[in-house]
Enzyme design. Structure first.
Site, mmCIF file in Angstrom:
data_model
loop_
_atom_site.group_PDB
_atom_site.id
_atom_site.type_symbol
_atom_site.label_atom_id
_atom_site.label_comp_id
_atom_site.label_asym_id
_atom_site.label_seq_id
_atom_site.Cartn_x
_atom_site.Cartn_y
_atom_site.Cartn_z
ATOM 1 N N HIS A 165 -6.949 -5.576 -1.439
ATOM 2 C CA HIS A 165 -6.501 -5.981 -0.346
ATOM 3 C C HIS A 165 -5.803 -5.391 0.626
ATOM 4 C CE1 HIS A 165 -2.286 -6.752 -2.123
ATOM 5 N NE2 HIS A 165 -3.250 -6.135 -3.117
ATOM 6 N N ASP A 200 -7.309 -3.144 -7.577
ATOM 7 C CA ASP A 200 -5.813 -2.880 -7.575
ATOM 8 C C ASP A 200 -5.078 -1.879 -7.878
ATOM 9 O OD1 ASP A 200 -3.732 -4.266 -6.197
ATOM 10 O OD2 ASP A 200 -4.119 -6.632 -6.174
ATOM 11 N N HIS A 253 5.610 -2.239 -6.066
ATOM 12 C CA HIS A 253 6.349 -3.298 -4.768
ATOM 13 C C HIS A 253 7.561 -2.434 -3.981
ATOM 14 C CE1 HIS A 253 4.518 -7.427 -4.996
ATOM 15 N NE2 HIS A 253 3.333 -6.323 -4.622
ATOM 16 N N GLU A 302 -3.902 -11.041 -0.130
ATOM 17 C CA GLU A 302 -3.551 -11.713 -1.717
ATOM 18 C C GLU A 302 -2.228 -11.757 -2.712
ATOM 19 O OE1 GLU A 302 -3.163 -10.016 -5.776
ATOM 20 O OE2 GLU A 302 -2.083 -8.908 -3.989
ATOM 21 N N GLU A 303 -1.598 -10.875 -1.484
ATOM 22 C CA GLU A 303 0.211 -10.642 -2.094
ATOM 23 C C GLU A 303 1.429 -11.803 -1.342
ATOM 24 O OE1 GLU A 303 1.642 -8.519 -3.381
ATOM 25 O OE2 GLU A 303 0.767 -6.514 -2.360
ATOM 26 N N ASP A 333 -0.363 0.017 -2.831
ATOM 27 C CA ASP A 333 -0.353 -1.562 -2.805
ATOM 28 C C ASP A 333 -0.973 -2.547 -1.848
ATOM 29 O OD1 ASP A 333 -1.049 -3.521 -4.573
ATOM 30 O OD2 ASP A 333 0.698 -4.684 -5.418
#
Length: 354
Positions: free
Chosen positions: A77, A248, A328, A228-229, A194
């Site tokens: 993603h 990922d 994150h 995706e998130e 990410d």
């Protein structure tokens, strides 16, 4: 077997495309600019990028011995964490709502861009509503949550009307400054590794295939997802796909084994276990090729493969990716982990089928 991608090949290409990706804002749902970049890069490598109605991209690589019963998808993603303007305050600051799941403390004092609907961008800073220890006695202990965070715009605004006159309004996207650093020792720190590190791994694989004139036996579909998130990146995939590897980032910490130098192979995440045979094959290939790797279970994690399975896709699925520290938040990985992820994918794609 066909010679797999060596970890040391195409490092310059890999880092160049990664820096381009990291430098292009793309919070979930605001991915038109980065998909243009992806489309142009795919064209350079001889591939057309098909866009789906919701904005995902798909590259189809015909197999040399195609079998409609065996079509494999690789998905990563390109969308990232970010925010959206929730309200313009009378003071001229902006209240925000998060896009994606993260702790508000991880964006405190972060520089950002506010993207207006008419194409303008304004820089700002994310602060608490009590930003100074010289003024507020509870500034240190003040809870970092959505209601207590705001953006100070770097424009001479003193009121809501001043802000609206700039074209800023509710629903405008906010992207974080990635603050990318690539070090001579191979370490890479940046927001949004990410999952842009994995997208870079996929394009490194494509570049190697073009340069070496190689094509897999099975038809391969590379899916670049844009939601995706927020949970539904690859919730729909073409019905001819029978296998999917979600590429990922690998989580690091607590009782997990992966490091920033490893390819992380996930056996199970919050959506349940991944396909036993696929996961076992990836572990065996990583061992055979001498690729530093770790097998882990992620209790607070979901992937594009999870979304595809929950969307009703009748597929086998696995999950691998470069180990990323402080996911994150202010993330870090190593170029070895990204290159070795590409190498493991190459080994899997070019392993002769029984």
């Amino acid at each position: 077997m066909t010679q797999p991608l060596h970890p040391n090949l195409a490092r310059t290409y890999m880092l160049n495309i990664l820096e381009k990706l990291l430098g292009t804002p793309s919070p979930s749902g605001y991915c038109a600019a980065i998909m243009k970049l992806i489309q142009a890069e795919a064209a350079k490598l001889g591939h057309a990028l098909e866009l789906t109605p919701k904005g995902n991209g798909m590259i189809t690589i015909p197999g040399t011995k195609p079998d409609p019963r065996e079509v494999i998808a690789l998905t990563a993603h390109v969308d990232t964490l970010g925010a959206m303007v929730r309200a313009v305050k009378p003071s001229g600051t902006l209240r925000i709502t998060p896009v994606g799941g993260y702790a508000m403390a991880t964006v405190e004092s972060e520089y950002c861009l506010v993207h207006t609907r008419d194409g303008r961008a304004y820089e700002g800073t994310v602060l608490t509503t009590k930003p100074s220890v010289h003024v507020y006695s509870d500034a240190r202990d003040f809870k970092r949550e959505e209601a207590h965070m705001e953006i100070r715009i770097d424009e001479p605004v003193k009121s809501k009307e001043d802000v609206l006159s700039l074209g800023i309004g509710v629903g405008d996207y906010v992207s974080w400054d990635p603050r990318t650093r690539v070090f001579p020792n191979g370490l890479i720190k940046s927001r949004h590794l990410d999952d842009k590190a994995s997208v870079a791994a996929l394009f490194t694989l494509l570049e190697w295939m073009k340069r070496e004139g190689k094509a897999p036996e099975r038809t391969v579909k590379i899916i670049i997802s844009t939601y995706e998130e927020v949970g539904h990146g690859s919730s729909y995939i073409p019905p001819d796909i029978t296998e999917m590897i979600a590429v990922d980032m690998g989580a690091i910490g607590d009782d997990l084994s992966a490091t920033e130098y490893d390819v992380s192979i996930c056996a199970k995440d919050s959506s349940g276990p991944y396909d036993y045979e696929m996961t076992s094959a990836l572990i065996a290939l990583a061992k055979r090729e001498g690729l530093p790797h770790a097998v882990d279970v992620y209790p607070h994690y979901g992937s594009d493969a999870s979304a595809a399975l929950r969307g009703g896709s009748n597929i086998r699925a696995a999950l691998i990716g470069p180990g990323v520290h402080a996911s994150h938040s202010m993330e870090r990985t190593h170029s070895d982990a990204v290159a070795n992820t590409a190498a493991l994918l190459a080994a899997y794609l070019f392993e002769p089928r029984a």
